[in-house]
Structure formats: structure tokens, C-alpha cells
Design an enzyme around this catalytic site. Structure first.
Site, PDB file in Angstrom:
ATOM      1  N   ASN A  66      65.469 114.422  30.546  1.00 20.20           N
ATOM      2  CA  ASN A  66      64.808 115.452  31.338  1.00 20.20           C
ATOM      3  C   ASN A  66      65.822 116.527  31.713  1.00 20.20           C
ATOM      4  O   ASN A  66      66.939 116.203  32.111  1.00 20.20           O
ATOM      5  CB  ASN A  66      64.216 114.840  32.611  1.00 20.20           C
ATOM      6  CG  ASN A  66      63.139 113.814  32.304  1.00 20.20           C
ATOM      7  OD1 ASN A  66      62.370 113.981  31.369  1.00 20.20           O
ATOM      8  ND2 ASN A  66      63.090 112.747  33.099  1.00 20.20           N
ATOM      9  N   ASP A 105      67.865 101.429  35.457  1.00 16.84           N
ATOM     10  CA  ASP A 105      67.305 102.369  36.424  1.00 16.84           C
ATOM     11  C   ASP A 105      66.901 101.606  37.683  1.00 16.84           C
ATOM     12  O   ASP A 105      66.320 100.509  37.609  1.00 16.84           O
ATOM     13  CB  ASP A 105      66.098 103.079  35.799  1.00 16.84           C
ATOM     14  CG  ASP A 105      65.687 104.321  36.585  1.00 16.84           C
ATOM     15  OD1 ASP A 105      65.826 105.432  36.042  1.00 16.84           O
ATOM     16  OD2 ASP A 105      65.231 104.178  37.742  1.00 16.84           O
ATOM     17  N   ILE A 106      67.162 102.188  38.837  1.00 20.47           N
ATOM     18  CA  ILE A 106      66.879 101.513  40.109  1.00 20.47           C
ATOM     19  C   ILE A 106      65.375 101.432  40.373  1.00 20.47           C
ATOM     20  O   ILE A 106      64.932 100.605  41.166  1.00 20.47           O
ATOM     21  CB  ILE A 106      67.617 102.260  41.254  1.00 20.47           C
ATOM     22  CG1 ILE A 106      67.861 101.345  42.442  1.00 20.47           C
ATOM     23  CG2 ILE A 106      66.870 103.522  41.681  1.00 20.47           C
ATOM     24  CD1 ILE A 106      68.858 101.902  43.452  1.00 20.47           C
ATOM     25  N   HIS A 155      67.158 108.321  29.295  1.00 17.87           N
ATOM     26  CA  HIS A 155      66.378 107.145  29.654  1.00 17.87           C
ATOM     27  C   HIS A 155      66.080 106.368  28.373  1.00 17.87           C
ATOM     28  O   HIS A 155      65.727 106.963  27.345  1.00 17.87           O
ATOM     29  CB  HIS A 155      65.025 107.555  30.249  1.00 17.87           C
ATOM     30  CG  HIS A 155      65.098 108.294  31.553  1.00 17.87           C
ATOM     31  ND1 HIS A 155      64.820 107.690  32.756  1.00 17.87           N
ATOM     32  CD2 HIS A 155      65.391 109.592  31.836  1.00 17.87           C
ATOM     33  CE1 HIS A 155      64.927 108.587  33.729  1.00 17.87           C
ATOM     34  NE2 HIS A 155      65.273 109.757  33.201  1.00 17.87           N
ATOM     35  N   GLY A 169      61.622 117.732  34.973  1.00 21.32           N
ATOM     36  CA  GLY A 169      61.521 116.574  35.857  1.00 21.32           C
ATOM     37  C   GLY A 169      62.851 115.925  36.169  1.00 21.32           C
ATOM     38  O   GLY A 169      62.890 114.772  36.610  1.00 21.32           O
ATOM     39  N   GLN A 170      63.945 116.665  35.955  1.00 15.68           N
ATOM     40  CA  GLN A 170      65.273 116.082  36.227  1.00 15.68           C
ATOM     41  C   GLN A 170      65.517 116.014  37.735  1.00 15.68           C
ATOM     42  O   GLN A 170      65.354 117.024  38.431  1.00 15.68           O
ATOM     43  CB  GLN A 170      66.360 116.927  35.555  1.00 15.68           C
ATOM     44  CG  GLN A 170      67.756 116.324  35.695  1.00 15.68           C
ATOM     45  CD  GLN A 170      68.822 117.119  34.946  1.00 15.68           C
ATOM     46  OE1 GLN A 170      68.576 118.228  34.463  1.00 15.68           O
ATOM     47  NE2 GLN A 170      70.013 116.555  34.859  1.00 15.68           N
ATOM     48  N   HIS A 220      71.675 112.393  31.426  1.00 13.62           N
ATOM     49  CA  HIS A 220      71.374 110.983  31.167  1.00 13.62           C
ATOM     50  C   HIS A 220      70.217 110.867  30.196  1.00 13.62           C
ATOM     51  O   HIS A 220      69.327 111.711  30.146  1.00 13.62           O
ATOM     52  CB  HIS A 220      71.049 110.232  32.461  1.00 13.62           C
ATOM     53  CG  HIS A 220      69.989 110.868  33.316  1.00 13.62           C
ATOM     54  ND1 HIS A 220      70.256 111.929  34.153  1.00 13.62           N
ATOM     55  CD2 HIS A 220      68.664 110.608  33.461  1.00 13.62           C
ATOM     56  CE1 HIS A 220      69.138 112.281  34.789  1.00 13.62           C
ATOM     57  NE2 HIS A 220      68.155 111.502  34.366  1.00 13.62           N
TER      58      HIS A 220
HETATM   59  P1  5GP Z   1      65.605 111.962  36.118  1.00 12.50           P
HETATM   60  O1  5GP Z   1      64.379 112.112  36.978  1.00 12.50           O
HETATM   61  O2  5GP Z   1      66.729 112.837  36.638  1.00 12.50           O
HETATM   62  O3  5GP Z   1      65.363 112.143  34.660  1.00 12.50           O
HETATM   63  O4  5GP Z   1      66.042 110.448  36.253  1.00 12.50           O
HETATM   64  C1  5GP Z   1      66.866 109.978  37.278  1.00 12.50           C
HETATM   65  C2  5GP Z   1      66.679 108.493  37.330  1.00 12.50           C
HETATM   66  O5  5GP Z   1      67.714 107.950  38.115  1.00 12.50           O
HETATM   67  C3  5GP Z   1      65.360 108.042  37.981  1.00 12.50           C
HETATM   68  O6  5GP Z   1      64.600 107.300  37.034  1.00 12.50           O
HETATM   69  C4  5GP Z   1      65.805 107.204  39.178  1.00 12.50           C
HETATM   70  O7  5GP Z   1      65.005 106.066  39.383  1.00 12.50           O
HETATM   71  C5  5GP Z   1      67.232 106.837  38.808  1.00 12.50           C
HETATM   72  N1  5GP Z   1      68.108 106.635  39.940  1.00 12.50           N
HETATM   73  C6  5GP Z   1      68.198 107.414  41.059  1.00 12.50           C
HETATM   74  N2  5GP Z   1      69.131 106.938  41.887  1.00 12.50           N
HETATM   75  C7  5GP Z   1      69.656 105.839  41.288  1.00 12.50           C
HETATM   76  C8  5GP Z   1      70.679 104.911  41.657  1.00 12.50           C
HETATM   77  O8  5GP Z   1      71.316 105.003  42.718  1.00 12.50           O
HETATM   78  N3  5GP Z   1      70.954 103.904  40.792  1.00 12.50           N
HETATM   79  C9  5GP Z   1      70.277 103.769  39.622  1.00 12.50           C
HETATM   80  N4  5GP Z   1      70.608 102.735  38.841  1.00 12.50           N
HETATM   81  N5  5GP Z   1      69.302 104.626  39.227  1.00 12.50           N
HETATM   82  C10 5GP Z   1      69.007 105.644  40.050  1.00 12.50           C
END
Ligand code: 5GP
Ligand code: ZN
Length: 112
Positions: A85, A30-31, A100, A91-92, A98
């Protein structure tokens, strides 16, 4: 060219720190990590969220890769959390399914 961020990572159009791969799944860091180990495991095929699941094959695929990554990154025995999520209240923020994988520290419960 797809607009989906994670499809673009699968296509190698956007760089990511890849930590695992199988035929149908990809794992990368994760970034914006929320734990010492914070990996995202995705199906290579675009599914928007859990709401797109039919027979569950993709969930099985990402679960297997998540376990492999947890073992390889050394958190399988200490413990880790898997989170998926879905939608606004879930919280998506990235609309490509994906999982986590968070580990390397003790997690709080319940989630905020
Ligand atoms: P969500 O909030 O949809 O469950 O999680 C999305 C995740 O993607 C977040 O934890 C966010 O930090 C990660 N993310 C967003 N943009 C990027 C990216 O460009 N590269 C990577 N590796 N992770 C990302
Ligand atoms: Zn996608």
C-alpha cells in the site's frame, strides 16, 4: 532513537513475531492479521514507500524473503497475496515500505 515503528522493530526496540530474516530484509507477523497467514516483509533500511524506490534492490530483497516465508509457512502452493500500500489512497498507515503476505484462505477481488 527513530520514531519509525518498523525501524524500531528492526532495531529490536519493539518486539515482533519474526518469521524470517535476510541480510537486508525482515519478516514478521502482522499484529492485526487479516488471514491465517499475514506477514509483513520490510527492508531493514528505511524507505517511506514505493515512492522512494530507485533501483528496486529493496523490492527484490523483500520479494525473495516473502517467497521464502510463503514456502516455510505452507501457503506457496495453495496461493497467497502480496500487497504494498502506498500513501493515503493506497491505504498505507505505517510509513516504512512493507509488503503484506496474506494466505491460508481464498482472497476476494477486487480489493475494497
Ligand atoms: P499498511 O496499512 O500501512 O499497509 O499496513 C500496516 C500494517 O502494520 C497493518 O496491517 C497493521 O496491522 C500492522 N501493524 C501496525 N502496528 C504494528 C506493530 O506494532 N507490530 C506489527 N507486527 N504490526 C503492526
Ligand atoms: Zn522506518
Amino acid at each position: 532513537m527513530t520514531a519509525c515503528l518498523f525501524c524500531r522493530i528492526v532495531a529490536k526496540e519493539i518486539p515482533a513475531a519474526i518469521v524470517g530474516e535476510s541480510e537486508h530484509a525482515l519478516a514478521f507477523r502482522d499484529i492485526n492479521p487479516q488471514a491465517p497467514v499475514h506477514v509483513l516483509v520490510i527492508p531493514k533500511r528505511h524507505l517511506t514507500s514505493m515512492n522512494d524506490i530507485t533501483d528496486g534492490a529493496e523490492v527484490a530483497e523483500i520479494s525473495k524473503l516473502a517467497l521464502q516465508v510463503a514456502r516455510e509457512l505452507g501457503v506457496a502452493e495453495s496461493g497467497y497475496r502480496t500487497v504494498m500500500n502506498t500513501g493515503g489512497d493506497g491505504g498505507q498507515t505505517v510509513h516504512h515500505l512493507h509488503m503484506h503476505v496474506l494466505g491460508g484462505r481464498a482472497m476476494d477481488w477486487p480489493p475494497g
